[in-house]
Enzyme design. Sequence first.
Site, PDB file in Angstrom:
ATOM      1  N   HIS A 192       0.933  -1.110   0.050  1.00 45.16           N
ATOM      2  CA  HIS A 192       0.152   0.094   0.042  1.00 45.16           C
ATOM      3  C   HIS A 192       0.847   1.413  -0.060  1.00 45.16           C
ATOM      4  CE1 HIS A 192      -3.056  -2.968   0.863  1.00 45.16           C
ATOM      5  NE2 HIS A 192      -3.857  -2.127   0.011  1.00 45.16           N
ATOM      6  N   GLU A 434     -10.948 -11.237  -4.007  1.00 43.37           N
ATOM      7  CA  GLU A 434      -9.529 -10.999  -4.036  1.00 43.37           C
ATOM      8  C   GLU A 434      -8.852 -12.146  -3.256  1.00 43.37           C
ATOM      9  OE1 GLU A 434      -8.514  -7.027  -2.407  1.00 43.37           O
ATOM     10  OE2 GLU A 434     -10.211  -7.023  -1.167  1.00 43.37           O
ATOM     11  N   ASN A 457      -4.348  -7.309  -6.781  1.00 40.28           N
ATOM     12  CA  ASN A 457      -3.073  -7.106  -5.755  1.00 40.28           C
ATOM     13  C   ASN A 457      -3.127  -8.136  -4.757  1.00 40.28           C
ATOM     14  OD1 ASN A 457      -2.385  -4.719  -7.209  1.00 40.28           O
ATOM     15  ND2 ASN A 457      -3.849  -3.416  -5.949  1.00 40.28           N
ATOM     16  N   ASP A 458      -4.313  -8.352  -4.203  1.00 42.69           N
ATOM     17  CA  ASP A 458      -4.584  -9.572  -3.028  1.00 42.69           C
ATOM     18  C   ASP A 458      -4.764 -10.820  -3.603  1.00 42.69           C
ATOM     19  OD1 ASP A 458      -3.940  -8.258  -0.366  1.00 42.69           O
ATOM     20  OD2 ASP A 458      -5.889  -7.293  -1.074  1.00 42.69           O
ATOM     21  N   ARG A 468       2.889  -9.591  -0.909  1.00 41.54           N
ATOM     22  CA  ARG A 468       2.873  -8.424  -1.764  1.00 41.54           C
ATOM     23  C   ARG A 468       3.714  -7.344  -1.315  1.00 41.54           C
ATOM     24  NH1 ARG A 468      -3.186  -5.814  -1.395  1.00 41.54           N
ATOM     25  NH2 ARG A 468      -2.466  -3.773  -2.093  1.00 41.54           N
ATOM     26  N   CYS A 505      -9.851  -3.827 -10.455  1.00 44.25           N
ATOM     27  CA  CYS A 505      -9.075  -2.793  -9.941  1.00 44.25           C
ATOM     28  C   CYS A 505      -7.881  -2.928  -9.381  1.00 44.25           C
ATOM     29  CB  CYS A 505      -9.970  -2.021  -9.001  1.00 44.25           C
ATOM     30  SG  CYS A 505     -10.471  -3.172  -7.550  1.00 44.25           S
TER      31      CYS A 505
HETATM   32  C1  PEP Z   1      -6.364  -5.519  -4.683  1.00 46.12           C
HETATM   33  O1  PEP Z   1      -6.182  -6.231  -3.771  1.00 46.12           O
HETATM   34  O2  PEP Z   1      -6.095  -5.712  -5.935  1.00 46.12           O
HETATM   35  C2  PEP Z   1      -7.076  -4.074  -4.326  1.00 46.12           C
HETATM   36  C3  PEP Z   1      -7.443  -3.318  -5.549  1.00 46.12           C
HETATM   37  O3  PEP Z   1      -7.243  -3.800  -3.025  1.00 46.12           O
HETATM   38  P1  PEP Z   1      -6.099  -3.088  -2.343  1.00 46.12           P
HETATM   39  O4  PEP Z   1      -4.632  -2.954  -3.284  1.00 46.12           O
HETATM   40  O5  PEP Z   1      -6.502  -1.760  -1.775  1.00 46.12           O
HETATM   41  O6  PEP Z   1      -5.557  -4.220  -1.260  1.00 46.12           O
HETATM   42 MG    MG Z   2      -6.813  -5.843  -1.688  1.00 47.28          MG
END
Ligand code: PEP
Ligand code: MG
Length: 586
Positions: A192, A434, A457-458, A468, A505
């Site tokens: 993040h 996710e 991402n997750d 990550r 996303c």
């Molecule tokens: C994700 O996990 O892809 C996501 C968009 O959420 P974040 O990156 O805030 O965990």
């Molecule tokens: Mg996420």
Amino acid sequence: MKRITGIPVSKGLVIGRVYLLEEDRSFRVGPQAIDEMDAPAQLERFELARRAAIADLDALHEESTGEMGSEAAKIFLFHIGALNDPTILKPIRSMIEQDHVTPEYATSFTLRKLAARFAKHPDSTFQSKVDDLRDLAARLLSKLSGKSAATLASVGKNTIIIARDLTPTQTAGFNREHVTGFVTDLGGRTSHTAIVAGALSLPAVVGAKNITTQAHDGQQIIVDGNKGTIILDPDEDTIAQYQALIQTAEEARISLHELAELPAITTDGVEIELLGNIEFADEIPHLLDEGGQGVGLYRTEFLYLTGKQSPTEEDQFNAYKQCIEHLKGKPFTIRTFDLGADKYTQRQEETPERNPFLGLRSIRYSLQNQKMFRTQLRAILRASALGPIKIMFPLITNITEFRSARYFLNEEMEELAEAGIKYNPNIEVGMMVEVPAAALMASTFAQEVDFFSVGTNDLVQYTLAVDRTNERVASLYTPIHPAVLRLVRDVTRAGRKRDIPVSCCGQSAADPAFAALLIGMGVRTLSVTASSLPLVKRAIRGLSVTKCERIAKRAIGFDSEAEASSYVFNRLRKIVPEVFDGRTVG
Ligand code: PEP
Ligand code: MG
């Protein structure tokens, strides 16, 4: 001159001066005895340090009121108040006078005890002050040691922060006029902290191993956020070379920017919706300027990460309203708080979780902190009367979580209706996919949700068991992995069967190659950081859905991620060379 390589996480080239951020903010000092006769002198030393700290804070308060506004600058008043508060000063002084310990130990002991009490306090206003107590202790200790108490708030122009690690909160709190980039020893591509860097358009490199041991304050430095290269003490030729590159990059940015007005349409005429991910309302004008058609992900937890106290219903309502005003009727998806893991909660805990990414994070945290969650739902519902808001729950792993979250939403709707407060009763309610469990069960979820948004991402982290945020395993974090692709395909299939839209996303959607695969698997809405939009659009305008489908189908069938990605890149390079030439897997 020294070159170091790390993981590039936020694009851009900058030349600046190093500011080395001390890591140890634990302010733990071991007990040290003093001679009884020495107590008055030590008390005097503490007094001098206290007054010097107050003088610094006064100056900072004045300076920051101009820069950040009086509300944000209030934080310094809290620090000044604490330095005059007898409940803090009395125990410190009595430890020096009666227990005959150093002012350092008395300060550290007293403030740590208080921080632990605040952390356990049920009222989150107290919990949010834990970091302030740490800052305060660090300031007093640095005054006692006679070292300069230079803080992030007082750095000069063109500063590049070098730190072992940074929290998203620290990063979000940088003075954006002065801090032009950062480099950390630790970290991964989709942490993040990296995401905040993207949001702030701050060139950044993480996972630069031991940069903190090699750099020193004031040193000249070049940070290449595109390639992950860091150059310490660059020679004149190198500086000139980078200045030219900065100039060329600016020209290329302007030419990509010209695409903003054009639709994201494939060569076979399919329009792809391009939305933006935001952490702060004031990112929206830039997002629209880059051609974004709305917001696909608002990471609302940043209201917690940047504010000094828990955001009230009114604070939240105002933030959502501000977004709606910027968006003027364009789509707006609000994700409920995704606190936990690397965001916020761990630093408040006396005993941090051992595996926070597998812990009380996201929707789990919201469901266990109902008051906080309901407050947010109310604020979102009230804002839904003002514009086309969708609501999305993060990290849903089982159907009960989704139902519980929806139940709270319905209850808040009823309460608002009873109170005669307007909201949109037909607000669309979706979930992030996710976690592999959610992807595998997508057809079950599809019976109850209004939309899916895949969070790669997750999803990549949990599918491949790769943290990550951990630079040691960053090379194993490979979104173009047949296992990940299969899961995404399962979600799009489930969505198609029930006519439920599926968007993506995650950061990977900003990678033109992954975007092509998503389109090939049926995704028609991508939500990425504003600065990535032009390049993704350029790729889309050079691709056909038919070709993307073929490439995705083949990629899913490979035995390994290496074969899959090399196939994908080779194919794409032939179709849209202007986007994929020179681009490597990433
Ligand atoms: C994700 O996990 O892809 C996501 C968009 O959420 P974040 O990156 O805030 O965990
Ligand atoms: Mg996420």
